[in-house]
Scaffold this motif. Structure first.
Motif, PDB file in Angstrom:
ATOM      1  N   UNK A 220      28.276   5.813   8.652  1.00  0.00           N
ATOM      2  CA  UNK A 220      29.146   6.701   9.425  1.00  0.00           C
ATOM      3  C   UNK A 220      29.896   5.917  10.508  1.00  0.00           C
ATOM      4  N   UNK A 221      29.190   5.024  11.193  1.00  0.00           N
ATOM      5  CA  UNK A 221      29.824   4.195  12.217  1.00  0.00           C
ATOM      6  C   UNK A 221      30.870   3.273  11.638  1.00  0.00           C
ATOM      7  N   UNK A 222      30.569   2.720  10.463  1.00  0.00           N
ATOM      8  CA  UNK A 222      31.532   1.819   9.806  1.00  0.00           C
ATOM      9  C   UNK A 222      32.802   2.569   9.413  1.00  0.00           C
ATOM     10  N   UNK A 223      32.637   3.784   8.886  1.00  0.00           N
ATOM     11  CA  UNK A 223      33.796   4.579   8.492  1.00  0.00           C
ATOM     12  C   UNK A 223      34.639   4.961   9.715  1.00  0.00           C
ATOM     13  N   UNK A 224      33.983   5.256  10.829  1.00  0.00           N
ATOM     14  CA  UNK A 224      34.718   5.576  12.054  1.00  0.00           C
ATOM     15  C   UNK A 224      35.503   4.365  12.552  1.00  0.00           C
ATOM     16  N   UNK A 225      34.895   3.186  12.485  1.00  0.00           N
ATOM     17  CA  UNK A 225      35.591   1.975  12.904  1.00  0.00           C
ATOM     18  C   UNK A 225      36.795   1.702  12.015  1.00  0.00           C
ATOM     19  N   UNK A 226      36.611   1.826  10.691  1.00  0.00           N
ATOM     20  CA  UNK A 226      37.724   1.605   9.761  1.00  0.00           C
ATOM     21  C   UNK A 226      38.857   2.586  10.019  1.00  0.00           C
TER      22      UNK A 226
ATOM     23  N   UNK B  98      18.952   5.191   9.050  1.00  0.00           N
ATOM     24  CA  UNK B  98      19.699   4.054   9.574  1.00  0.00           C
ATOM     25  C   UNK B  98      20.917   3.750   8.709  1.00  0.00           C
ATOM     26  N   UNK B  99      20.747   3.865   7.398  1.00  0.00           N
ATOM     27  CA  UNK B  99      21.852   3.632   6.464  1.00  0.00           C
ATOM     28  C   UNK B  99      22.978   4.645   6.698  1.00  0.00           C
ATOM     29  N   UNK B 100      22.619   5.907   6.819  1.00  0.00           N
ATOM     30  CA  UNK B 100      23.631   6.945   7.025  1.00  0.00           C
ATOM     31  C   UNK B 100      24.345   6.768   8.361  1.00  0.00           C
ATOM     32  N   UNK B 101      23.591   6.420   9.396  1.00  0.00           N
ATOM     33  CA  UNK B 101      24.208   6.201  10.711  1.00  0.00           C
ATOM     34  C   UNK B 101      25.129   4.980  10.684  1.00  0.00           C
ATOM     35  N   UNK B 102      24.670   3.901  10.044  1.00  0.00           N
ATOM     36  CA  UNK B 102      25.494   2.698   9.952  1.00  0.00           C
ATOM     37  C   UNK B 102      26.755   2.925   9.145  1.00  0.00           C
TER      38      UNK B 102
ATOM     39  N   UNK C 215      24.673  -2.854   2.895  1.00  0.00           N
ATOM     40  CA  UNK C 215      24.964  -1.560   2.260  1.00  0.00           C
ATOM     41  C   UNK C 215      25.948  -0.740   3.098  1.00  0.00           C
ATOM     42  N   UNK C 216      25.784  -0.774   4.414  1.00  0.00           N
ATOM     43  CA  UNK C 216      26.622   0.074   5.275  1.00  0.00           C
ATOM     44  C   UNK C 216      28.075  -0.363   5.285  1.00  0.00           C
ATOM     45  N   UNK C 217      28.367  -1.627   4.901  1.00  0.00           N
ATOM     46  CA  UNK C 217      29.750  -2.095   4.860  1.00  0.00           C
ATOM     47  C   UNK C 217      30.509  -1.547   3.660  1.00  0.00           C
ATOM     48  N   UNK C 218      29.776  -0.987   2.707  1.00  0.00           N
ATOM     49  CA  UNK C 218      30.421  -0.431   1.515  1.00  0.00           C
ATOM     50  C   UNK C 218      31.192   0.839   1.871  1.00  0.00           C
ATOM     51  N   UNK C 219      32.382   0.997   1.289  1.00  0.00           N
ATOM     52  CA  UNK C 219      33.213   2.175   1.568  1.00  0.00           C
ATOM     53  C   UNK C 219      32.582   3.430   0.986  1.00  0.00           C
TER      54      UNK C 219
END
Length: 201
Positions: A164-170, A158-162, A137-141
């Motif tokens: 947020x981290x994914x968006x920062x990495x992108x 955990x979903x919101x943190x993941x 789920x966290x990989x979804x834009x």
């Protein structure tokens, strides 16, 4: 952003306070005078022995684990065998939000009511099974609210943190002008290995 949930009783934790508000099926072992108002269906001033009520965990816990317990408590419905079997079959298909906002935290409190340890095992199995799905789920834009509505409060955090981290990495990968290169130590190590292999022939 930090994970602020507590997994042990914590006087200053809002989450812990909300968890202990959950109601637990309780049966009175003795007559309790002057507390008949706790039972809205009774007209008497006293609670009679054998009366069954749903009491909040913060009240039921100390009354049941004293040296001379006043009540006996049992597992909440969502941790009983029928629900455990459903979670064992396919935990990812279950809407944990409907079962309880604090499914895991409450489970950690009530697992001692199950001497065989089935509750503890099903909590661990459920979290492991759903964590893989949570990572997908966290990989979804797009942050999908429908998916979030099926999660309990720990999973939602955990979903919101993941996410947020994914968006920062992108964002960093898209906007960074620095080229990623292998470290010189890695390059030298590869050259050395190549030379060693050539020497063999």
């Amino acid at each position: 952003m930090t994970l602020c949930y507590s997994y042990t009783p914590n006087y200053f934790s809002i989450e812990d306070i909300l968890v202990t508000q959950e109601r637990i099926p309780s049966k009175f072992l003795v007559n309790i005078p002057k507390l008949g108002k706790l039972n809205p269906s009774a007209e008497e001033n006293d609670i009679k022995q054998g009366t069954t009520l749903d009491l909040p965990l913060w009240l039921a816990d100390p009354l049941s684990f004293e040296r001379h317990p006043l009540i006996s408590i049992e597992l909440p419905r969502i941790y009983k065998e029928a629900y455990r079997e459903i979670l064992k079959a396919d935990a990812t298909a279950v809407d944990l939000h409907k079962l309880g906002l604090y499914f895991y935290e409450l489970g950690l409190y009530v697992k001692r009511l199950d001497p065989r340890g089935e509750v503890e095992r099903v909590l661990l199995h459920t979290f492991r099974s759903r964590f893989r799905q949570l990572m997908d789920f966290t990989d979804s834009v797009v942050c999908d609210p429908i998916k979030q509505n099926r999660l309990d409060m720990l999973e939602r955090l955990l979903y919101q943190m993941g996410h947020f981290g994914r968006m920062q990495l992108n964002s960093w990968l898209n906007n960074s002008e620095m080229r990623l290169e292998a470290a010189s130590m890695v390059v030298n190590h590869k050259k050395r290995k190549r030379i060693d292999v050539d020497d063999l022939f």
